[in-house]
Design a protein around this motif. Structure first.
Motif, PDB file in Angstrom:
ATOM      1  N   ALA A 173       0.855  -1.190   0.000  1.00 23.43           N
ATOM      2  CA  ALA A 173       0.000   0.000   0.000  1.00 23.43           C
ATOM      3  C   ALA A 173       0.889   1.238   0.000  1.00 23.43           C
ATOM      4  N   VAL A 174       0.540   2.216  -0.819  1.00 28.95           N
ATOM      5  CA  VAL A 174       1.349   3.441  -0.939  1.00 28.95           C
ATOM      6  C   VAL A 174       0.436   4.654  -0.856  1.00 28.95           C
ATOM      7  N   PRO A 175       0.982   5.825  -0.472  1.00 32.88           N
ATOM      8  CA  PRO A 175       0.162   7.040  -0.371  1.00 32.88           C
ATOM      9  C   PRO A 175      -0.255   7.574  -1.736  1.00 32.88           C
ATOM     10  N   GLU A 176      -1.292   8.373  -1.736  1.00 34.46           N
ATOM     11  CA  GLU A 176      -1.906   8.827  -2.977  1.00 34.46           C
ATOM     12  C   GLU A 176      -1.075   9.863  -3.731  1.00 34.46           C
ATOM     13  N   HIS A 177      -0.116  10.492  -3.061  1.00 32.26           N
ATOM     14  CA  HIS A 177       0.645  11.556  -3.725  1.00 32.26           C
ATOM     15  C   HIS A 177       1.754  11.012  -4.621  1.00 32.26           C
ATOM     16  N   VAL A 200      -1.266  -2.980  -6.415  1.00 35.50           N
ATOM     17  CA  VAL A 200      -0.837  -2.107  -5.334  1.00 35.50           C
ATOM     18  C   VAL A 200      -2.038  -1.290  -4.890  1.00 35.50           C
ATOM     19  N   PHE A 201      -2.236  -1.187  -3.575  1.00 34.93           N
ATOM     20  CA  PHE A 201      -3.357  -0.420  -3.042  1.00 34.93           C
ATOM     21  C   PHE A 201      -2.917   1.027  -2.783  1.00 34.93           C
ATOM     22  N   ILE A 202      -3.731   1.961  -3.205  1.00 37.05           N
ATOM     23  CA  ILE A 202      -3.492   3.382  -2.983  1.00 37.05           C
ATOM     24  C   ILE A 202      -4.353   3.812  -1.803  1.00 37.05           C
ATOM     25  N   VAL A 203      -3.738   4.426  -0.787  1.00 34.20           N
ATOM     26  CA  VAL A 203      -4.465   4.772   0.437  1.00 34.20           C
ATOM     27  C   VAL A 203      -4.286   6.257   0.743  1.00 34.20           C
ATOM     28  N   ASP A 204      -5.234   6.793   1.539  1.00 33.54           N
ATOM     29  CA  ASP A 204      -5.116   8.188   1.973  1.00 33.54           C
ATOM     30  C   ASP A 204      -4.377   8.244   3.301  1.00 33.54           C
ATOM     31  N   ALA A 205      -4.364   9.422   3.910  1.00 34.15           N
ATOM     32  CA  ALA A 205      -3.606   9.609   5.148  1.00 34.15           C
ATOM     33  C   ALA A 205      -4.158   8.772   6.300  1.00 34.15           C
ATOM     34  N   ARG A 206      -5.447   8.423   6.243  1.00 33.95           N
ATOM     35  CA  ARG A 206      -6.060   7.598   7.298  1.00 33.95           C
ATOM     36  C   ARG A 206      -5.972   6.112   6.981  1.00 33.95           C
ATOM     37  N   HIS A 207      -5.244   5.769   5.944  1.00 30.22           N
ATOM     38  CA  HIS A 207      -5.048   4.388   5.499  1.00 30.22           C
ATOM     39  C   HIS A 207      -6.349   3.777   4.964  1.00 30.22           C
ATOM     40  N   MET A 231      -5.050   4.915 -11.327  1.00 33.59           N
ATOM     41  CA  MET A 231      -5.577   3.860 -10.461  1.00 33.59           C
ATOM     42  C   MET A 231      -7.049   3.591 -10.757  1.00 33.59           C
ATOM     43  N   LYS A 232      -7.476   2.411 -10.436  1.00 35.87           N
ATOM     44  CA  LYS A 232      -8.876   2.016 -10.564  1.00 35.87           C
ATOM     45  C   LYS A 232      -9.578   2.339  -9.252  1.00 35.87           C
ATOM     46  N   ARG A 233     -10.507   3.296  -9.316  1.00 32.96           N
ATOM     47  CA  ARG A 233     -11.181   3.743  -8.090  1.00 32.96           C
ATOM     48  C   ARG A 233     -12.303   2.794  -7.672  1.00 32.96           C
ATOM     49  N   ASP A 234     -12.920   2.150  -8.644  1.00 36.98           N
ATOM     50  CA  ASP A 234     -14.007   1.230  -8.330  1.00 36.98           C
ATOM     51  C   ASP A 234     -13.417  -0.099  -7.878  1.00 36.98           C
ATOM     52  N   GLN A 235     -13.523  -0.396  -6.602  1.00 34.98           N
ATOM     53  CA  GLN A 235     -12.940  -1.619  -6.054  1.00 34.98           C
ATOM     54  C   GLN A 235     -13.923  -2.298  -5.120  1.00 34.98           C
ATOM     55  N   THR A 236     -13.719  -3.593  -4.966  1.00 35.45           N
ATOM     56  CA  THR A 236     -14.560  -4.381  -4.071  1.00 35.45           C
ATOM     57  C   THR A 236     -13.848  -4.506  -2.730  1.00 35.45           C
ATOM     58  N   LEU A 237     -14.424  -3.896  -1.701  1.00 36.52           N
ATOM     59  CA  LEU A 237     -13.842  -3.937  -0.363  1.00 36.52           C
ATOM     60  C   LEU A 237     -14.525  -5.021   0.452  1.00 36.52           C
ATOM     61  N   ILE A 238     -13.729  -5.806   1.163  1.00 37.82           N
ATOM     62  CA  ILE A 238     -14.232  -6.919   1.958  1.00 37.82           C
ATOM     63  C   ILE A 238     -14.192  -6.546   3.443  1.00 37.82           C
ATOM     64  N   SER A 258      -7.569 -10.272  -6.481  1.00 36.33           N
ATOM     65  CA  SER A 258      -7.322  -9.957  -5.075  1.00 36.33           C
ATOM     66  C   SER A 258      -8.276  -8.847  -4.666  1.00 36.33           C
ATOM     67  N   ALA A 259      -8.445  -8.679  -3.368  1.00 40.14           N
ATOM     68  CA  ALA A 259      -9.363  -7.654  -2.863  1.00 40.14           C
ATOM     69  C   ALA A 259      -8.871  -7.168  -1.513  1.00 40.14           C
ATOM     70  N   ALA A 260      -9.112  -5.886  -1.240  1.00 46.69           N
ATOM     71  CA  ALA A 260      -8.708  -5.286   0.022  1.00 46.69           C
ATOM     72  C   ALA A 260      -9.686  -5.664   1.125  1.00 46.69           C
ATOM     73  N   VAL A 261      -9.143  -5.904   2.318  1.00 43.52           N
ATOM     74  CA  VAL A 261      -9.962  -6.187   3.501  1.00 43.52           C
ATOM     75  C   VAL A 261      -9.868  -4.966   4.421  1.00 43.52           C
ATOM     76  N   VAL A 262     -11.019  -4.473   4.873  1.00 41.80           N
ATOM     77  CA  VAL A 262     -11.051  -3.265   5.701  1.00 41.80           C
ATOM     78  C   VAL A 262     -11.689  -3.571   7.047  1.00 41.80           C
ATOM     79  N   ASP A 263     -11.269  -2.827   8.077  1.00 41.22           N
ATOM     80  CA  ASP A 263     -11.851  -3.016   9.405  1.00 41.22           C
ATOM     81  C   ASP A 263     -13.103  -2.163   9.558  1.00 41.22           C
ATOM     82  N   GLY A 264     -13.634  -2.100  10.780  1.00 42.49           N
ATOM     83  CA  GLY A 264     -14.869  -1.363  11.007  1.00 42.49           C
ATOM     84  C   GLY A 264     -14.766   0.114  10.719  1.00 42.49           C
TER      85      GLY A 264
END
Length: 476
Positions: A173-177, A200-207, A231-238, A258-264
């Motif tokens: 995962a890398v920052p958006e800038h 590669v996942f692109i993340v913001d400052a809050r991850h 980057m592809k903005r439309d993604q399936t989050l698990i 592959s797909a990103a897994v996110v917490d609450g």
């Protein structure tokens, strides 16, 4: 020419060919271990010839070594593990059957188990440790590096068969800038990156994940392009607590690699890849079939006592339903006594109804499991199964009615059994869909207990309709 004169890929191909040639003595044309090979390993283990066992097993692929453990008896597996300790790497443990792996892990010192777990991906390490007794599990965790221990403890805190247990924490995962060039330099210089990844996942400052970039895009884009532009903005989050069966359905529906897994809070905590999902699809498909039969896990490596306990529980339930069905027959003892032929024919009605119900039940449980059957099309599905049951019931009724009428020379008996066959097929069709749908609405796994209810309903309806019609029409 010297080996250095050959290109690396040529050397790798030659090594692979040699490996295949050596393994051919142990594998048959179906790529399974030969009986003679397994028998030879057994004989050498009994003789204590560990060096020869090692030489035999060393050429095998890790998956074939795992198969060898499963083919041996329980008391032979620790002996094989001792003989081939150097080959018992993470790849072998990742391929082992759950019950076999549990036995081996329990026989190894906690330090060795910890070393193996640290080599595995997080999801495989969790699978290896989750079935251990709490004391053994804590002993292994205590031997692990703090970072690895924290990752596994976090995974174990999630519900069983959830995305949190299934996911891997090895992702990029890398920052958006960043630009494409920045990312390429980061991937080349990074020493602690995941060994295998496809995007590669692109993340913001809050991850929080913003999008993904496939490696093929990164390699083909100019270095100056910003990642946010490609980057592809439309993604399936698990969600981390999503059931693994629903995860598999997402991968199947959206053709994911592959797909990103996110917490609450929506933060990226892991990823799930398609190789993990393939195992889940296989497990869930087999699990539903076995649950319908009440056979438990259906694993031939499962301890016998556990298998007996699981099967016996459902057999006792089925005994109760059989007594209920026989009580219906008891209501018509007088009619059967006056016309004994009824006792000969009534199992045909109940048996055919049970078969028809099982057919409908299998289709409906599968449709529920794959999300083909939802609240939006339930009534259409009920109507469809009712029409199918009506057609099948009429066809079977005509066949059995004509057959009974001709064989026994009794047209009245033929019409009674034909009518009973139609009634019971209609009941089988409705029960086969209504029972699993109702259980699903009540948040009960329809594969677990549907068969018991459907069989009970078809048996009682079959006996009651056939014997009742015989009495009502004056046949008996």
């Amino acid at each position: 020419m010297t080996p250095e004169d050959f290109a690396p890929d040529v050397l790798e191909e030659a090594a692979a060919a040699a490996e295949t040639a050596r393994a051919s003595d142990s594998l048959d044309e179906e790529n399974t271990l030969k009986r003679d090979f397994v028998r030879k390993v057994r004989a050498l283990l009994d003789a204590g010839e560990d060096d020869q066992v090692y030489d035999l097993v060393e050429p095998l692929h890790p998956a074939d070594i795992a198969d060898l453990f499963e083919l041996l008896d329980a008391d032979e597996r620790p002996l094989l593990a001792e003989a081939i300790t150097d080959l018992m790497g993470s790849e072998v443990f990742a391929e082992l059957n759950d019950h076999v792996r549990e036995l081996l892990v329990e026989s190894l010192p906690a330090g060795e188990v910890a070393d193996i777990a640290e080599q595995l991906d997080t999801d495989d390490a969790v699978a290896m440790l989750e079935d251990l007794d709490h004391e053994d599990q804590q002993a292994v965790l205590a031997e692990m590096e703090p970072e690895d221990r924290a990752a596994i403890e976090t995974a174990l805190s999630y519900p069983e068969e959830s995305a949190g247990r299934l996911m891997s924490r090895d992702f990029v995962a890398v920052p958006e800038h960043m630009t494409v060039g920045d990312l390429i330099d980061f991937l080349r210089e990074g020493s602690d990156l995941a060994n295998e990844f496809w995007e590669v996942f692109i993340v913001d400052a809050r991850h929080h994940p913003l999008g993904t970039c496939q490696l093929s895009w990164i390699l083909r884009c100019p270095r100056s392009i910003a990642l946010t532009d490609v980057m592809k903005r439309d993604q399936t989050l698990i969600p981390v607590d999503m059931d693994q069966e629903e995860v598999a359905l997402r991968f199947q529906k959206y053709a994911l690699i592959s797909a990103a897994v996110v917490d609450g809070d929506g933060r990226l905590v892991g990823q799930i890849t398609v190789d993990d999902v393939v195992h889940i699809i296989q497990e869930e498909a087999g699990e539903d079939v076995l649950l319908l039969s009440g056979a438990g896990d259906g694993d031939i490596n499962e301890p016998i006592r556990m298998t007996i306990r699981t099967r016996l529980a459902w057999l006792v339930v089925n005994l109760g339903t059989a007594i209920l069905a026989s009580s219906v027959v008891g209501l018509f003892q007088g009619a059967i006594g006056r016309f004994a032929l009824l006792a000969v024919l009534m199992p045909i009605v109940s048996g055919m109804g049970g078969n028809a119900g099982t057919q409908t039940l299998a289709v409906v449980v599968r449709a529920l499991a794959t999300n083909q059957l939802t609240s939006s099309n339930t009534w259409r599905m009920i109507g469809r199964e009712f029409r199918i049951a009506m057609a099948n019931g009429l066809a079977l009724g005509v066949l059995i009615g004509l057959g009974v009428g001709l064989v026994f020379g009794n047209a009245h008996l033929g019409m009674v059994i034909a009518a009973a066959m139609l009634i019971n097929n209609l009941m089988a069709g409705l029960a086969g869909i209504l029972v699993p749908v109702t259980l699903d609405r009540l948040k009960v796994d329809p594969a677990v207990s549907s068969a018991v209810f459907v069989t009970t309903m078809t048996d009682t309806t079959g006996f009651f309709s056939f014997l009742g019609l015989a009495v009502l029409t004056g046949l008996a």
